[in-house]
Design a protein around this motif. Sequence first.
Motif, short mmCIF file in Angstrom:
data_model
loop_
_atom_site.label_atom_id
_atom_site.label_comp_id
_atom_site.label_asym_id
_atom_site.label_seq_id
_atom_site.Cartn_x
_atom_site.Cartn_y
_atom_site.Cartn_z
N SER A 14 19.28 15.04 -23.61
CA SER A 14 19.40 14.29 -24.89
C SER A 14 21.13 14.59 -25.21
CB SER A 14 18.53 15.20 -26.06
OG SER A 14 19.19 16.48 -25.99
N TYR A 15 21.55 14.03 -26.33
CA TYR A 15 22.70 14.24 -26.65
C TYR A 15 23.25 15.52 -26.94
CZ TYR A 15 23.04 9.21 -27.53
OH TYR A 15 22.86 7.80 -27.38
N HIS A 17 26.22 18.45 -28.02
CA HIS A 17 27.47 18.75 -28.68
C HIS A 17 27.55 20.38 -28.77
CE1 HIS A 17 31.08 18.60 -31.48
NE2 HIS A 17 30.30 19.89 -31.88
N LYS A 197 29.61 9.81 -31.75
CA LYS A 197 28.34 9.37 -32.33
C LYS A 197 28.05 9.91 -33.47
CE LYS A 197 25.89 6.85 -29.17
NZ LYS A 197 25.49 5.61 -29.06
N THR A 199 26.22 12.13 -36.20
CA THR A 199 25.22 12.93 -36.62
C THR A 199 24.69 13.14 -37.70
OG1 THR A 199 26.13 14.21 -34.97
CG2 THR A 199 24.40 15.42 -36.10
N VAL A 236 30.34 13.97 -28.57
CA VAL A 236 29.02 14.40 -27.85
C VAL A 236 28.99 14.15 -26.21
CG1 VAL A 236 27.48 14.23 -29.80
CG2 VAL A 236 27.73 12.28 -28.11
N ASP A 238 26.91 12.02 -23.78
CA ASP A 238 26.05 10.88 -23.75
C ASP A 238 24.96 11.02 -22.34
OD1 ASP A 238 24.31 8.80 -23.74
OD2 ASP A 238 25.92 7.22 -24.01
N TYR A 239 23.86 11.32 -22.63
CA TYR A 239 22.91 11.93 -21.69
C TYR A 239 22.67 10.66 -20.99
CZ TYR A 239 18.83 10.34 -24.39
OH TYR A 239 17.89 9.49 -25.13
N LEU A 354 19.09 16.83 -30.62
CA LEU A 354 20.24 17.04 -29.77
C LEU A 354 19.95 18.15 -28.97
CD1 LEU A 354 21.06 15.55 -32.38
CD2 LEU A 354 23.48 16.58 -31.80
#
Length: 363
Positions: A14-15, A17, A197, A199, A236, A238-239, A354
């Motif tokens: 997932s994203y 951070h 991104k 949040t 973040v 990015d997965y 996340l």
Amino acid sequence: MKNITFPMQIKLLSYLHIGSGEKLDPTDYVIKDGKIYYLNKLECIRQFLKTDKNGFQHIMQAANQNKIALYFYQHFNPDDSKLWTSFYKTDKQIENSYLENLKKENNQNLIVQFIRDPLNDMPYLPGSSIKGSFRTAIVAALKKGNSLNKIKDDGKLQAYLLNYFNEQRRKPDITNDPFKYLKFADVPLSLDCLTLKVTESKKKGSNYFDEGLQTHPKHNSRHGDNKTGIPETTEVIDYHNAPIYEAKLTIADSIFANEKLEQLTGKTSDWEWLANLLNSVNNFYQTKLSGEKEFFQSLNKGSFIDNLKQKFSKLQEGECIIRMGKGAGKRFLTYLDNKPNGPLTRKVIDDEPLGWCKISFTK
């Protein structure tokens, strides 16, 4: 004391951070042509004084941050590499929002920064964040079925559970904390893994059906806009585009003498000790995940949780799935028992959770 090293790979699910508490204000950066540029502010000032001295001094005297940031944007030339220190790509939606916010007097246009190495200002994944996720899961496993519920002090409770409470001095002896024998290496990251991104904090959405009420929430006045708090523009990973990151875990063999951990691992070989420990880690996060389906189903993201559950079911020996960083929330960052219904809100990006990642160790 002997050290044992296990290579490991980290795959984002997932994203992600990981923050340091630092935020960029709009005079620290410019977003232009699909890229965010970290400004070399001293060089920018020199350039503006050289090419538009009166105009720049007039803006500075106004002492309005957004007007100064707008001036930086309008006069910034990305082709002049002296004006910036680094950059990475971001999407058009973020850029459009940035430009709109520059024109608003009360919008701070802050960006929550990914943690950076102070030596080279590059992002990195701290080994301490991974270690903290492991510690939470392992302490939770040790807490099950014990008689220490009367201990309210977190430090004392962990010390008892991990067998480093000094009975004579009546306080924890952190020199005997077994987790000092586990060292996860920091993982350096490249700038091109980052993006921006938004949040958001959200509560259950309009697709949530409360069986107790026997009504659909969109017909119930308690459920309106499910956004809470102020959205944050956030750096973040990015997965979707992230590579598999190589890292390592170093274990000092002194940890094998800890009798409390032995309850989870048994007396086994180095590899089996780690594999058994990972079972406790997976049990913790898989159990916590099971409580997330209802919430994300309400945001039309139930399939995301189902996909994570499938990944748990396919784990091999030496693999685990953990959650860390921004958005993990109290349910995943504490070993203490949570309320049955859990927190009312979640931090999300595009309505997705996340901080999920898979870690694979090799002998």
